[in-house]
Design a protein around this motif. Structure first.
Motif, PDB file in Angstrom:
ATOM      1  N   TYR A  65      45.376  32.413  42.651  1.00  0.00           N
ATOM      2  CA  TYR A  65      44.639  31.641  41.685  1.00  0.00           C
ATOM      3  C   TYR A  65      45.392  31.766  40.424  1.00  0.00           C
ATOM      4  O   TYR A  65      46.165  32.971  40.227  1.00  0.00           O
ATOM      5  N   GLU A  66      44.949  30.859  39.329  1.00  0.00           N
ATOM      6  CA  GLU A  66      45.591  31.175  38.171  1.00  0.00           C
ATOM      7  C   GLU A  66      44.605  30.835  36.692  1.00  0.00           C
ATOM      8  O   GLU A  66      43.630  30.109  37.124  1.00  0.00           O
ATOM      9  N   GLY A 175      38.487  36.820  32.037  1.00  0.00           N
ATOM     10  CA  GLY A 175      38.838  37.394  33.430  1.00  0.00           C
ATOM     11  C   GLY A 175      39.198  36.726  34.488  1.00  0.00           C
ATOM     12  O   GLY A 175      38.535  35.446  34.419  1.00  0.00           O
ATOM     13  N   PRO A 176      39.173  36.843  35.563  1.00  0.00           N
ATOM     14  CA  PRO A 176      39.127  35.962  36.882  1.00  0.00           C
ATOM     15  C   PRO A 176      37.904  35.393  37.211  1.00  0.00           C
ATOM     16  O   PRO A 176      36.791  36.088  36.860  1.00  0.00           O
ATOM     17  N   ILE A 186      40.886  40.922  31.800  1.00  0.00           N
ATOM     18  CA  ILE A 186      40.605  41.556  33.235  1.00  0.00           C
ATOM     19  C   ILE A 186      41.815  41.196  33.944  1.00  0.00           C
ATOM     20  O   ILE A 186      42.130  40.180  34.255  1.00  0.00           O
ATOM     21  N   LEU A 187      42.461  42.154  34.322  1.00  0.00           N
ATOM     22  CA  LEU A 187      43.882  42.107  35.210  1.00  0.00           C
ATOM     23  C   LEU A 187      43.489  42.271  36.513  1.00  0.00           C
ATOM     24  O   LEU A 187      44.308  42.167  37.373  1.00  0.00           O
ATOM     25  N   GLU A 188      42.609  42.985  36.755  1.00  0.00           N
ATOM     26  CA  GLU A 188      42.025  43.428  38.191  1.00  0.00           C
ATOM     27  C   GLU A 188      40.475  43.556  38.255  1.00  0.00           C
ATOM     28  O   GLU A 188      39.979  44.341  37.391  1.00  0.00           O
ATOM     29  N   ILE A 189      40.027  43.177  39.365  1.00  0.00           N
ATOM     30  CA  ILE A 189      38.446  43.399  39.394  1.00  0.00           C
ATOM     31  C   ILE A 189      38.217  43.759  41.034  1.00  0.00           C
ATOM     32  O   ILE A 189      38.670  42.675  41.861  1.00  0.00           O
ATOM     33  N   GLU A 190      37.377  44.398  41.312  1.00  0.00           N
ATOM     34  CA  GLU A 190      37.160  44.633  42.853  1.00  0.00           C
ATOM     35  C   GLU A 190      35.538  44.186  42.870  1.00  0.00           C
ATOM     36  O   GLU A 190      34.528  44.958  42.264  1.00  0.00           O
ATOM     37  N   ASN A 191      34.993  43.649  43.786  1.00  0.00           N
ATOM     38  CA  ASN A 191      33.626  42.917  43.835  1.00  0.00           C
ATOM     39  C   ASN A 191      33.164  43.537  45.295  1.00  0.00           C
ATOM     40  O   ASN A 191      33.775  43.091  46.277  1.00  0.00           O
ATOM     41  N   LEU A 192      32.216  44.553  45.243  1.00  0.00           N
ATOM     42  CA  LEU A 192      31.637  44.978  46.502  1.00  0.00           C
ATOM     43  C   LEU A 192      30.318  44.572  46.455  1.00  0.00           C
ATOM     44  O   LEU A 192      29.429  44.783  45.653  1.00  0.00           O
TER      45      LEU A 192
END
Length: 255
Positions: A65-66, A175-176, A186-192
């Motif tokens: 993605y961009e 962010g993304p 936001i350069l990184e995100i984890e979704n649980l």
């Protein structure tokens, strides 16, 4: 003598100011419009279901993605990228299709918009950006040689946990995907996501490239379709799901 020293110090300060302006100025200007590439990774467990054969190997391709953004606006879209590891003879391969278009965000107005094609109709989903009550943590690390700090959000009632890494030096509250509202990009995100059967599903978006863009590049809102809210979209999806269940029920032979 004191006047000479003062004059010399004044010149040094002026020279230092000019040097700092030359060095820092382009960096600040460059932040006005950026393009960030993200890689989405998902574990194979996300796509293994009880009704699938245990021997079936699942191959989950990475998705790319961009995020193109300025201070207030952004557009989030997928793009194709060659992955040399995708043709390895794996038995099962996950393919993705989404009826949704690019996501437009305006963090100043706190608005999101995206196109949706459902039931042969075009919609523009326009709604408020969800306010996320982030908790800032003390931990930090580096992504693309940029220091990022940790923030988390936990909603036990909905079974959601978010772990975000944002860059304070990149002064964008963005962010993304639909994630935003941190004091830095936001350069990184984890979704649980946790389910009632104790299983879980998670995704991780990680920035892999950052580049500057010409400042005259316009970020365009979605324009084609009937405007509806997220709640109205959810209702359409629910009705579609009920129709599918009804059709499946009618297709079952009753002896």
């Amino acid at each position: 003598m004191d006047k000479i020293h003062k004059k010399t110090n004044s010149m040094k300060i002026k020279q230092l100011t000019i040097i700092l302006t030359i060095l820092i100025g382009p960096f600040l200007i460059a932040q006005e419009q950026l393009r960030i590439e993200y890689e989405l990774t998902e574990p194979e467990e996300n796509f293994k279901y009880s009704d699938l054969p245990n021997a079936l190997d699942i191959k989950v391709p990475k998705r790319y993605y961009e995020l193109i953004l300025n201070k207030d606006e952004s557009i989030w879209k997928s793009f194709e990228k060659v992955d040399n590891n995708q043709n390895d003879g794996t038995v099962g391969r996950v393919t993705f299709f989404s009826p949704y278009g690019d996501i437009y965000k305006n963090v100043k107005e706190k608005v999101k918009m995206f196109e949706a094609n459902l039931n042969s109709k075009k919609y523009i989903v326009k709604d408020s950006l969800q306010e996320i009550n982030w908790k800032i943590m003390q931990e930090s690390k580096e992504i693309l040689n940029i220091q990022v700090n940790k923030a988390i959000y936990i909603n036990k009632e909905k079974g959601i946990e978010l772990i975000a890494w944002y860059a304070p030096k990149l002064n964008f509250k963005n962010g993304p995907d639909e994630y935003w509202n941190l004091p830095g990009l936001i350069l990184e995100i984890e979704n649980l996501t946790y389910f009632d059967d104790n299983s879980k599903m998670y995704q991780t978006y990680t920035a892999t490239k950052i580049e500057t863009l010409p400042q005259n590049k316009k970020i365009i809102k979605p324009t084609k379709g009937t405007i509806i809210t997220q709640k109205e979209l959810d209702k359409i999806l629910e009705e579609n799901f009920d129709k599918m269940k009804e059709m499946e029920g009618e297709g079952v032979d009753k002896d």
